[in-house]
Design a protein around this motif. Structure first.
Motif, PDB file in Angstrom:
ATOM      1  N   ASP A  28      11.328  -3.880  10.951  1.00 38.26           N
ATOM      2  CA  ASP A  28      10.875  -4.636   9.785  1.00 38.26           C
ATOM      3  C   ASP A  28      11.252  -6.096   9.882  1.00 38.26           C
ATOM      4  O   ASP A  28      12.356  -6.421  10.249  1.00 38.26           O
ATOM      5  CB  ASP A  28      11.579  -4.060   8.556  1.00 38.26           C
ATOM      6  N   ASP A  29      10.333  -6.994   9.536  1.00 37.78           N
ATOM      7  CA  ASP A  29      10.821  -8.360   9.338  1.00 37.78           C
ATOM      8  C   ASP A  29      10.549  -8.845   7.919  1.00 37.78           C
ATOM      9  O   ASP A  29      11.464  -9.045   7.154  1.00 37.78           O
ATOM     10  CB  ASP A  29      10.274  -9.324  10.388  1.00 37.78           C
ATOM     11  N   VAL A  30       9.251  -8.984   7.555  1.00 34.63           N
ATOM     12  CA  VAL A  30       8.987  -9.404   6.174  1.00 34.63           C
ATOM     13  C   VAL A  30       8.634  -8.168   5.365  1.00 34.63           C
ATOM     14  O   VAL A  30       8.162  -7.182   5.912  1.00 34.63           O
ATOM     15  CB  VAL A  30       7.815 -10.409   6.114  1.00 34.63           C
ATOM     16  N   PRO A  31       8.869  -8.243   4.036  1.00 31.31           N
ATOM     17  CA  PRO A  31       8.513  -7.093   3.208  1.00 31.31           C
ATOM     18  C   PRO A  31       7.024  -6.763   3.345  1.00 31.31           C
ATOM     19  O   PRO A  31       6.181  -7.662   3.426  1.00 31.31           O
ATOM     20  CB  PRO A  31       8.828  -7.571   1.785  1.00 31.31           C
ATOM     21  N   LYS A  32       6.756  -5.484   3.401  1.00 34.52           N
ATOM     22  CA  LYS A  32       5.383  -5.045   3.592  1.00 34.52           C
ATOM     23  C   LYS A  32       4.952  -4.274   2.352  1.00 34.52           C
ATOM     24  O   LYS A  32       5.646  -3.363   1.901  1.00 34.52           O
ATOM     25  CB  LYS A  32       5.354  -4.135   4.818  1.00 34.52           C
ATOM     26  N   VAL A  33       3.820  -4.658   1.790  1.00 35.65           N
ATOM     27  CA  VAL A  33       3.326  -4.012   0.581  1.00 35.65           C
ATOM     28  C   VAL A  33       2.024  -3.305   0.908  1.00 35.65           C
ATOM     29  O   VAL A  33       1.088  -3.919   1.426  1.00 35.65           O
ATOM     30  CB  VAL A  33       3.109  -5.042  -0.552  1.00 35.65           C
TER      31      VAL A  33
END
Lengths: 361, 302, 359
Positions: A27-32
């Motif tokens: 994971d790097d950036v939040p994923k929606v």
């Protein structure tokens, strides 16, 4: 849940958790993630949710990643898709149709670290919130305008399926039409489809032929607008999207599904680490129920009256379901001054007094 | 119950029946040539999006419908190539065509969601439209409504009164015999399939340009399947096709109008009735036998 | 000019090779499509075909292939019997729905009583519902000569309307806040069709599909019925002389395929789907027809074809998630795969020849 089921789902959860730890690492950036029941090109329900997703992406830019899957049937496929989204590292998942409820609930149990949000449902848990719109507030405004505008005193209403959500809208609009026009009569046509533009066109036509000069719709296509335009002197309201192409006539205003702000707010909470289970039922005040521009086709005094109703609903001063209200069979539902509880609204399965029709069963 | 005006009902019925009538008359020709193309829904939706796209681009409904017919005919040629040249199974290929058409139309239509197409005008028939009762019922429609009926008459004439029709029927009844007589079975069938595709395309475009009018994914919502049912209902005869389309359309219009008039109708059960009626017709009208070679693969053994 | 010449016997070599050629051609054509949409074609194809099997989350998606494929295989196997004999049941979607309705009705009638007999009763009800729904076009053909392609198709619409009526009326969940749809059977222990081994994807429907494949293979290879079916398919008149009663064969094939479709509906409604909803059908019955032909009406071929279809569905979902490919592109891709498979198959039975035919 009985033991046999529980043991199995616990074991299945362990298997999934094993796979999921691989996922979390990259994971790097939040994923929606979003899952839609229809295609994003349906220009209605799923389209509006995807508009919300796009607003969300625009708001956060590179800080988040959004993904969506469209056209997912409300059956076994939903659970698989939701699981895949969670495995792929989604941190927050919006399941945007009622029929996804049990699938979302199951998957939420198996991924305790992923946050889930289910639209229009009622199951919540530690990592599962629900959200929905008080569309009936917008319907009240439409009803008032319809009651003022109608000359034939016949208002038409196109319903999808006879479920509480739709019945609530019918009751709300009828009550407020009746308030300004005691002689008003409501005719209801069920399309028995969530999505069939041709059937909507035909339903609108049937209502117009039956003398309706204002047509409300709980279906998402512009077909009724076009039928009204062809008829000439019939008023309509935009539904789901603004449908401003048909302004100023026949479309005189609209109820817009506005999900973007909610998606931004919840994603912000996720980023801040403040996300908590919630049960949101947003109305006009929250911006979730957007009221489109009222056109000149509505006389100024009616526009003022409608605006006043909007303001009073938004401020909480007035609730569209405030007694006295009787059921269609004449029995009392709400006493003088009594306000309907959310529970009563969610399970509404009757017409209010004055609607001379029977709900199909 | 406030009365339902039969004049308005019939006028509406003509409009409602038009898309399914158009698709069905094409499929009727295809089936009379001995080919069962179950991909009507896929061709219709392709026609719907092609018609809409061309209509938006040119501003002309006429060109829109032409584009729809062309689009429908083009996708039908995939089916034609596979079943006639590569001898694939017609049932499976037709179903695959529907899947393909739904996807293709959605992709083509991506840029067209939410746009408005050109207006399809009422074909202004000066004197006829003012005849009492008949005027509003029959003579105040757009040109496509009459095109649908005209096509039915043309197909009837072609099938029963011309040599081309005779050959088409011969090919459909017994392709081996037709081949032995020197007719080009494959060529005849390819032409029939293309005609069927064009008609289905027109039917789809009637929805996206005139009836709804709007482009949304999946907007034909099963109309192509109804067209297939009507062909059977009609026992492969053009005259009965009109009755079938009006019956199917009529039940829809009638139940909606009854609802609008405040009459309680068991809609789910009513929705079954046209299909049950079709089965009944199949059982009762034994004379309405399917073309002999329907659905069978033809290979000319030398 | 190229023409096709029938082989004396279907070529075994081509029979094995054509599916691979078709998949390769689909990858090429699909790659062009994906490239035209601005996606990396290699990555897209890898996501669809490779990732569900060997990707980072294959531990989840591999069993899901079984879950997705099971109803398709079960239905397609039943259909293959009739198809080989020239009996065209294309109404499996309706039989699937009716089977599910009957099974759900049995379970809901018993709710909330727990009993080990309930699940077998549901299996029986599902099979029986599908059987009867399938027999209607069978009887109509035998008794009245009505074309079963068309009557079975008509009955799909009737079943769909029946499903809507049930989901909104009789079988609606009384605790579901008025939304259409039944109770969740997957959460009703006696009725639930759960995974036999957690995480394996193996529920009873998968088991039934595998049994059906093997049974069909045995029937085709060894049993009298298989012989009669093949004979009728190849030469209907000769079959009559050989003692086949065509009417009976129609009833057997329609009933059998209906029963398997009904079973598939039962396993779905009690397991992966959980509940009867208006959209329960989702087209499995139609997709299964394609699967039957892709598998060349051969039980093991159907097994492979069902898994391939499932792969494109699940891979397609991954491609949507990872590459933002629209679902429309996936549908086109699936359509192309089917076209190529159906089209290239001609090489199995025919030999292309260049030049004029000999007179």
């Amino acid at each position: 849940m009985q033991r046999r089921t529980m043991l199995k789902s616990a074991a299945a959860g362990a298997v999934l958790a094993g796979i999921a730890t691989v996922a979390a690492a990259q994971d790097d950036v939040p994923k929606v993630g979003f899952i839609y029941v229809g295609p994003v090109g349906d220009l209605g329900w799923s389209y509006q949710h995807d508009q919300g997703r796009q607003q969300l992406q625009e708001h956060f830019g590179d800080e988040i990643e959004t993904v969506y899957i469209e056209n997912v049937p409300e059956g076994p496929d939903a659970e698989r898709v939701l699981t895949q989204l969670a495995l792929q590292g989604a941190d927050l998942i919006f399941a945007t149709s009622f029929g996804f409820m049990e699938a979302t609930n199951n998957v939420a149990q198996q991924f305790p670290d992923v946050k889930f949000e289910h639209a229009t449902g009622y199951m919540t848990s530690d990592n599962l919130s629900v959200y929905g719109s008080r569309f009936y507030e917008g319907r009240a405004v439409e009803g008032l305008i319809a009651g003022e505008l109608t000359e034939s005193n016949i208002i038409g209403y196109i319903g999808s399926y006879p479920i509480p959500e739709v019945i609530r809208g019918i009751n709300s609009s009828f009550l407020h039409a009746q308030k300004v026009n005691p002689d008003v009569e409501m005719r209801i046509v069920w399309a028995y489809s969530w999505f069939d533009p041709a059937a909507e066109a035909e339903a609108a036509q049937a209502l117009i032929d039956a003398g309706a000069d204002v047509v409300l719709q709980h279906t998402d296509s512009t077909a009724p607008q076009a039928a009204a335009q062809a008829a000439g002197d019939v008023y309509t309201f935009g539904q789901a999207s603004d449908m401003s192409d048909y302004a100023p006539m026949p479309r005189v205003t609209s109820i817009i599904d506005e999900w973007g702000d909610y998606y931004i707010e919840r994603t912000q909470a996720l980023i801040d680490g403040t996300w908590e289970t919630s049960d949101t039922w947003g109305g006009i005040d929250s911006g979730m129920v957007g009221i489109g521009e009222m056109t000149d086709a509505i006389p100024q005094d009616v526009r003022d009256e409608a605006q006043d109703l909007i303001d009073r609903i938004a401020s909480g001063e007035y609730h569209p379901f405030t007694g006295p209200i009787n059921k269609a069979d004449g029995t009392q539902w709400l006493a003088e001054g009594e306000v309907a509880t959310d529970e009563q609204l969610l399970s509404m399965d009757f017409y209010v007094e004055g609607i001379e029709a029977a709900i199909p069963d | 119950m406030s009365g339902i005006d039969p004049v308005i009902l019939l006028a509406q019925l003509m409009v409602v029946a038009t898309p399914i009538l158009l698709a069905a008359i094409g499929e009727l020709v295809v089936e009379r040539a001995g080919v069962l193309n179950l991909g009507v829904e896929g061709m219709m939706i392709t026609g719907a999006v092609c018609g809409f796209a061309v209509g938006v681009a040119t501003g002309s409904p006429l060109l829109g419908f032409a584009g729809a017919a062309l689009g429908g005919a083009l996708v039908s040629m995939i089916f034609g190539l596979l079943t006639q040249v590569l001898l694939s199974n017609q049932v499976a290929t037709g179903l695959a065509l529907t899947l393909f058409g739904l996807g293709l139309s959605a992709l083509i239509g991506q840029g067209y969601v939410g746009l408005r197409g050109p207006v399809v005008p009422d074909l202004y028939l000066p004197l006829l439209r003012d005849i009492p009762v008949l005027g509003p019922m029959l003579f105040r429609h757009d040109a496509v409504v009459y095109l649908g009926l005209g096509l039915v008459v043309a197909v009837w004439w072609l099938l029963t009164r011309t040599r081309a029709g005779l050959i088409l029927r011969a090919v459909g009844e017994n392709h081996d015999a037709a081949h032995a007589l020197g007719y080009h079975v494959v060529r005849v069938r390819l032409m029939a399939i293309a005609f069927g595709g064009a008609c289905a395309g027109l039917g789809g475009a009637y929805l996206s340009l005139a009836r709804v009018p709007q482009w949304t994914e999946g907007m034909t919502a099963g109309a192509g399947w109804i067209a297939l049912a009507i062909v059977v209902f009609a026992s492969w005869r053009p005259g009965r096709l009109v009755i079938g389309a009006y019956l199917f359309g009529g039940i829809t219009v009638l139940q909606l109008n009854l609802q609008a008039a405040g009459v309680r109708v068991p809609v789910e059960y009513l929705q079954m009735s046209p299909y049950l009626a079709t089965i009944l017709v199949l059982v009762l009208l034994r004379a309405g036998r399917a073309p002999g070679s329907l659905g069978k693969t033809f290979h000319a053994a030398q | 000019m190229i023409r096709l010449e029938r082989r004396r016997e279907p070529s075994r070599g081509w029979a094995l090779a054509t599916p691979f050629i078709a998949v390769l051609l689909t990858m090429l054509a699909g790659g062009l499509l994906f490239a035209a949409l601005g996606k990396d074609p290699v990555e897209a194809i890898r996501t669809i075909f490779w990732d569900p099997l060997f990707g980072p989350y294959a531990g989840y998606s591999r069993p899901q292939l079984l879950v997705k494929a099971a109803p398709l295989i079960l239905i397609a196997t039943g259909l293959s019997l009739g198809f080989r004999a020239g009996i065209w049941n294309i109404g499996a979607e309706g039989q699937y729905i009716v089977g599910a309705i009957c099974a759900a009705a049995v379970a809901l009638a018993a709710y909330p009583a727990e009993s080990v007999l309930l699940f077998p009763a549901m299996v029986l009800a599902g099979a029986l519902g599908g059987l009867l729904w399938g027999l209607i076009p069978g009887v109509l053909r035998v008794r009245f000569g009505a074309n079963e392609v068309l009557t079975s198709l008509m009955l799909v619409y009737v079943a769909e309307a029946l499903l809507a009526a049930m989901a909104l009326g009789l079988l609606r969940n009384p605790e579901g806040r008025g939304f259409p749809g039944s109770r969740n059977l997957a959460q009703y222990p006696s009725a639930a069709n759960l995974e036999i081994l957690p995480g394996s994807g193996m529920h009873w429907g998968v088991v039934a599909a595998l049994i059906a494949v093997v049974a069909a293979q045995v029937i085709f290879a060894r049993h009298q019925l298989g012989y009669r079916i093949r004979l009728t398919g190849a030469a209907p008149r000769a079959a009559v002389f050989a003692g086949v009663r065509p009417g009976l064969l129609v009833l057997v094939c329609m009933g059998f395929s209906g029963a398997l479709a009904g079973l598939a509906g039962m396993f779905e409604v009690a397991g992966p789907a959980g509940r009867l909803s208006i959209d329960f059908g989702a087209g499995y019955g139609f997709t299964a027809i394609i699967v039957a032909f892709l598998g060349r009406l051969n039980p093991f071929g159907i097994l492979a074809a069902g898994l391939l279809m499932a792969l494109t569905y699940i891979g397609g979902e991954l491609a949507q998630m990872q590459l933002a490919l629209p679902v429309a592109a996936i549908q086109i891709f699936q359509g192309m795969l089917l076209f190529f498979l159906l089209g290239i198959d001609v090489l199995t039975a025919y030999r292309p020849r260049i030049g004029k035919a000999r007179a």
